[in-house]
Design an enzyme around this catalytic site. Structure first.
Site: not given
Length: 173
Positions: A67, A139, A8
């Site tokens: 992502e 996160d 991420d």
């Protein structure tokens, strides 16, 4: 597929999550955050790159999933996020890892069942799916979600009788 590193990305905090896949089972190996300390963006990008290189060396993943960038209201933030993604992708490609990318909606759907899930719902489901004693920080949970999404996409292709390879699912575009 054995070990998946999910990322991420962020210019200040980059989450990572590592799972091992055995059959249809997902096993938690590790997760955390790379927190950049420098005010200078090039230094932060170098810290992201170096941090992910260490994680890749430690866990020796077979697959890398990240992502996809979403359109932010602030163009400067979107550009910095894109640069952080670039640093992460370079770390993966330098290690010879195939790179796959998924949207936030795809990740939330794979983990929670709806693309409109809240962060707390994602954290809770990550805890349940990976049988963790506590919810991971946001996160790291998002990064584990990326890895789980990658695994589910792979499993779906196999179930449909397709030949799954990093070239045919979630590939970087």
């Amino acid at each position: 597929m054995a070990i998946i590193l999910g990322v991420d990305p962020g210019s200040r905090i980059t989450g990572y999550g590592v799972i091992q896949c055995q059959g249809r089972q997902q096993i938690y190996l590790g997760s955390g955050c790379i927190r950049t300390s420098a005010d200078d963006l090039p230094q932060r990008l170098q810290q992201i790159y170096a941090g992910l290189c260490e994680i890749i060396t430690q866990y020796k993943p077979d697959e890398f999933a990240i992502e996809r960038v979403f359109m932010a209201k602030n163009a400067d933030s979107a550009l910095k996020l894109g640069q952080a993604r670039g640093a992460a992708i370079v770390a993966a490609t330098c290690a010879g890892l195939p790179v796959a990318e998924y949207s936030a909606t795809q990740i939330k759907s794979a983990v929670v069942g709806t693309g409109r899930a809240q962060k707390t719902q994602v954290q809770h489901m990550i805890k349940q799916l990976l049988k963790l004693p506590a919810s991971p920080q946001a996160d790291a949970a998002d990064a584990l979600g990326v890895a789980i999404c990658h695994f589910h996409t792979y499993q779906s292709l196999i179930a449909m009788g397709g030949k799954a390879s990093s070239r045919t699912y979630g590939r970087y575009k």
